[in-house]
Design a protein around this motif. Sequence first.
Motif, PDB file in Angstrom:
ATOM      1  N   SER A 114       5.061   8.084   6.877  1.00  0.00           N
ATOM      2  CA  SER A 114       5.973   8.822   6.017  1.00  0.00           C
ATOM      3  C   SER A 114       6.380  10.142   6.649  1.00  0.00           C
ATOM      4  O   SER A 114       5.566  10.840   7.228  1.00  0.00           O
ATOM      5  CB  SER A 114       5.250   9.098   4.696  1.00  0.00           C
ATOM      6  OG  SER A 114       5.759  10.257   4.118  1.00  0.00           O
ATOM      7  N   PRO A 115       7.645  10.526   6.527  1.00  0.00           N
ATOM      8  CA  PRO A 115       8.074  11.778   7.121  1.00  0.00           C
ATOM      9  C   PRO A 115       7.579  12.994   6.347  1.00  0.00           C
ATOM     10  O   PRO A 115       7.703  14.096   6.807  1.00  0.00           O
ATOM     11  CB  PRO A 115       9.600  11.691   7.085  1.00  0.00           C
ATOM     12  CG  PRO A 115       9.904  10.698   6.051  1.00  0.00           C
ATOM     13  CD  PRO A 115       8.732   9.777   5.953  1.00  0.00           C
ATOM     14  N   ASN A 116       7.032  12.795   5.165  1.00  0.00           N
ATOM     15  CA  ASN A 116       6.481  13.956   4.478  1.00  0.00           C
ATOM     16  C   ASN A 116       4.989  14.040   4.751  1.00  0.00           C
ATOM     17  O   ASN A 116       4.215  14.479   3.935  1.00  0.00           O
ATOM     18  CB  ASN A 116       6.757  13.894   2.977  1.00  0.00           C
ATOM     19  CG  ASN A 116       6.071  12.732   2.336  1.00  0.00           C
ATOM     20  OD1 ASN A 116       5.853  11.710   2.983  1.00  0.00           O
ATOM     21  ND2 ASN A 116       5.727  12.857   1.072  1.00  0.00           N
ATOM     22  N   ASN A 117       4.622  13.643   5.972  1.00  0.00           N
ATOM     23  CA  ASN A 117       3.212  13.656   6.336  1.00  0.00           C
ATOM     24  C   ASN A 117       2.827  15.061   6.735  1.00  0.00           C
ATOM     25  O   ASN A 117       2.342  15.318   7.806  1.00  0.00           O
ATOM     26  CB  ASN A 117       2.964  12.692   7.502  1.00  0.00           C
ATOM     27  CG  ASN A 117       3.801  13.047   8.683  1.00  0.00           C
ATOM     28  OD1 ASN A 117       4.681  13.897   8.572  1.00  0.00           O
ATOM     29  ND2 ASN A 117       3.533  12.420   9.803  1.00  0.00           N
TER      30      ASN A 117
ATOM     31  N   LEU B 178      14.117  15.734   0.623  1.00  0.00           N
ATOM     32  CA  LEU B 178      15.492  15.492   1.058  1.00  0.00           C
ATOM     33  C   LEU B 178      15.419  15.045   2.514  1.00  0.00           C
ATOM     34  O   LEU B 178      15.177  15.849   3.421  1.00  0.00           O
ATOM     35  CB  LEU B 178      16.320  16.768   0.920  1.00  0.00           C
ATOM     36  CG  LEU B 178      17.811  16.624   1.192  1.00  0.00           C
ATOM     37  CD1 LEU B 178      18.482  15.689   0.187  1.00  0.00           C
ATOM     38  CD2 LEU B 178      18.493  17.988   1.174  1.00  0.00           C
ATOM     39  N   PHE B 179      15.579  13.760   2.714  1.00  0.00           N
ATOM     40  CA  PHE B 179      15.343  13.169   4.038  1.00  0.00           C
ATOM     41  C   PHE B 179      16.568  13.337   4.925  1.00  0.00           C
ATOM     42  O   PHE B 179      17.678  12.963   4.552  1.00  0.00           O
ATOM     43  CB  PHE B 179      15.000  11.682   3.883  1.00  0.00           C
ATOM     44  CG  PHE B 179      14.551  11.031   5.161  1.00  0.00           C
ATOM     45  CD1 PHE B 179      13.220  11.107   5.558  1.00  0.00           C
ATOM     46  CD2 PHE B 179      15.447  10.353   5.968  1.00  0.00           C
ATOM     47  CE1 PHE B 179      12.798  10.505   6.751  1.00  0.00           C
ATOM     48  CE2 PHE B 179      15.035   9.750   7.162  1.00  0.00           C
ATOM     49  CZ  PHE B 179      13.700   9.831   7.539  1.00  0.00           C
ATOM     50  N   GLU B 180      16.358  13.878   6.109  1.00  0.00           N
ATOM     51  CA  GLU B 180      17.434  14.050   7.096  1.00  0.00           C
ATOM     52  C   GLU B 180      17.473  12.797   7.965  1.00  0.00           C
ATOM     53  O   GLU B 180      16.568  12.573   8.775  1.00  0.00           O
ATOM     54  CB  GLU B 180      17.166  15.274   7.969  1.00  0.00           C
ATOM     55  CG  GLU B 180      17.041  16.591   7.206  1.00  0.00           C
ATOM     56  CD  GLU B 180      18.387  17.243   6.928  1.00  0.00           C
ATOM     57  OE1 GLU B 180      19.429  16.667   7.292  1.00  0.00           O
ATOM     58  OE2 GLU B 180      18.387  18.343   6.331  1.00  0.00           O
TER      59      GLU B 180
ATOM     60  N   ILE C 269      11.439  19.353  13.106  1.00  0.00           N
ATOM     61  CA  ILE C 269      10.190  20.081  12.896  1.00  0.00           C
ATOM     62  C   ILE C 269      10.098  20.466  11.424  1.00  0.00           C
ATOM     63  O   ILE C 269      11.032  21.059  10.870  1.00  0.00           O
ATOM     64  CB  ILE C 269      10.044  21.302  13.834  1.00  0.00           C
ATOM     65  CG1 ILE C 269       8.757  22.067  13.498  1.00  0.00           C
ATOM     66  CG2 ILE C 269      11.271  22.200  13.811  1.00  0.00           C
ATOM     67  CD1 ILE C 269       8.366  23.114  14.534  1.00  0.00           C
ATOM     68  N   ALA C 270       8.980  20.100  10.812  1.00  0.00           N
ATOM     69  CA  ALA C 270       8.735  20.470   9.412  1.00  0.00           C
ATOM     70  C   ALA C 270       7.605  21.498   9.401  1.00  0.00           C
ATOM     71  O   ALA C 270       7.846  22.674   9.636  1.00  0.00           O
ATOM     72  CB  ALA C 270       8.417  19.218   8.606  1.00  0.00           C
ATOM     73  N   THR C 271       6.366  21.077   9.210  1.00  0.00           N
ATOM     74  CA  THR C 271       5.254  22.044   9.242  1.00  0.00           C
ATOM     75  C   THR C 271       4.892  22.460  10.663  1.00  0.00           C
ATOM     76  O   THR C 271       4.163  23.432  10.852  1.00  0.00           O
ATOM     77  CB  THR C 271       3.980  21.448   8.623  1.00  0.00           C
ATOM     78  OG1 THR C 271       3.521  20.373   9.455  1.00  0.00           O
ATOM     79  CG2 THR C 271       4.231  20.940   7.218  1.00  0.00           C
TER      80      THR C 271
ATOM     81  N   GLU D 165      15.507  21.421  11.821  1.00  0.00           N
ATOM     82  CA  GLU D 165      14.318  22.206  11.469  1.00  0.00           C
ATOM     83  C   GLU D 165      14.330  22.482   9.975  1.00  0.00           C
ATOM     84  O   GLU D 165      15.370  22.865   9.428  1.00  0.00           O
ATOM     85  CB  GLU D 165      14.378  23.532  12.249  1.00  0.00           C
ATOM     86  CG  GLU D 165      13.272  24.506  11.925  1.00  0.00           C
ATOM     87  CD  GLU D 165      13.293  25.699  12.882  1.00  0.00           C
ATOM     88  OE1 GLU D 165      14.208  25.800  13.729  1.00  0.00           O
ATOM     89  OE2 GLU D 165      12.367  26.528  12.773  1.00  0.00           O
ATOM     90  N   LEU D 166      13.202  22.250   9.334  1.00  0.00           N
ATOM     91  CA  LEU D 166      13.077  22.650   7.923  1.00  0.00           C
ATOM     92  C   LEU D 166      12.554  24.082   7.934  1.00  0.00           C
ATOM     93  O   LEU D 166      11.342  24.336   7.920  1.00  0.00           O
ATOM     94  CB  LEU D 166      12.131  21.703   7.173  1.00  0.00           C
ATOM     95  CG  LEU D 166      12.481  20.214   7.236  1.00  0.00           C
ATOM     96  CD1 LEU D 166      11.595  19.402   6.286  1.00  0.00           C
ATOM     97  CD2 LEU D 166      13.945  19.971   6.909  1.00  0.00           C
ATOM     98  N   ASP D 167      13.479  25.033   7.994  1.00  0.00           N
ATOM     99  CA  ASP D 167      13.131  26.445   8.225  1.00  0.00           C
ATOM    100  C   ASP D 167      12.072  26.960   7.264  1.00  0.00           C
ATOM    101  O   ASP D 167      11.194  27.729   7.647  1.00  0.00           O
ATOM    102  CB  ASP D 167      14.370  27.335   8.040  1.00  0.00           C
ATOM    103  CG  ASP D 167      15.473  27.004   9.013  1.00  0.00           C
ATOM    104  OD1 ASP D 167      15.169  26.629  10.149  1.00  0.00           O
ATOM    105  OD2 ASP D 167      16.646  27.127   8.618  1.00  0.00           O
TER     106      ASP D 167
HETATM  107  N1  LIG Z   1      12.907  15.984   5.265  1.00  0.00           N
HETATM  108  C1  LIG Z   1      12.660  15.219   6.335  1.00  0.00           C
HETATM  109  N2  LIG Z   1      13.618  14.405   6.812  1.00  0.00           N
HETATM  110  C2  LIG Z   1      13.372  13.625   7.908  1.00  0.00           C
HETATM  111  N3  LIG Z   1      12.207  13.626   8.558  1.00  0.00           N
HETATM  112  C3  LIG Z   1      11.235  14.421   8.115  1.00  0.00           C
HETATM  113  N4  LIG Z   1       9.975  14.645   8.578  1.00  0.00           N
HETATM  114  C4  LIG Z   1       9.395  15.547   7.770  1.00  0.00           C
HETATM  115  N5  LIG Z   1      10.234  15.943   6.801  1.00  0.00           N
HETATM  116  C5  LIG Z   1      11.404  15.253   6.998  1.00  0.00           C
END
Ligand SMILES: Nc1ncnc2[nH]cnc12
Length: 240
Positions: free
Chosen positions: A3-6, A84-86, A191-193, A219-221
Amino acid sequence: MSSPNNLATPSTTSTTQAPADPAATAPSTSSHPPASSPDPTLTSNAQRRLPASAAAGPPELASLKIRLRAAVRQIPDFPSKGILFEDIMPIFADASLHEALIRALDLHVAHTYGPDEKPDVVVGLDARGFLFGPSLAMRIGAGFAPVRKQGKLPGPCITASYEKEYGQDFFQMQSDAIKPGQKVLVVDDLIATGGSAAAAGSLVKQLGGTLVGYVFILELDFLKGRDKLDAPVYTLLSSQ
Ligand SMILES: Nc1ncnc2[nH]cnc12
Ligand SMILES: O=P(O)(O)OC[C@H]1O[C@H](OP(=O)(O)OP(=O)(O)O)[C@H](O)[C@@H]1O
């Protein structure tokens, strides 16, 4: 694919809670600017495969960024509510956008690193860093090495742990992927965390590589992931 919210740090956990999540209030796909029409100058440059130094003014980069940003889709509540998935896949579905991405990153490298500083190896992160890491490496004349999730690479490997939302995970590199002293650029889609990128950086250093920078498409600022990284960070596109 995990999962991308890992995301592991305390701030990460908050990204799964819809009311407290800045991402939940970010513009949705419907507020995206319309895709701009193809830039004929860019297309012809791309087709001729000009080296980045040949025609690499900021206006070209600005035009590339506009086209690329318009192509990224934002999908609300994926893979879970409040995220909100990019989605960068539309870039790769279109050969001209794919070329625009590699060209933009090539320009960044050419403008950032002098002749003695150019990366020898591009390191891409499992899995979306594999979508463009090898093409960028080939374009800039570097090798490519993957950072993979544990248990996927044969032979002797080194391992680094990183925090995810629900516990720890592990990244690995093959022990001979980087030679001591090689200059390494780490790339990933987003880049998230910063946990994944920091773990990749620690693997590079364990192998004796010199980390010359990190490159992300997005980047998730608000998660301030770049604060975990101890080499220059470049993000191509503005995001949440
Ligand atoms: N919001 C997001 N969109 C896509 N990939 C991610 N990875 C972590 N958060 C994300
Ligand atoms: O900055 P962080 O909080 O570490 O998060 C960023 C990472 O999360 C996503 O990957 P994911 O682990 O979902 O794997 P995938 O590329 O296989 O989808 C993304 O592609 C980055 O690699």
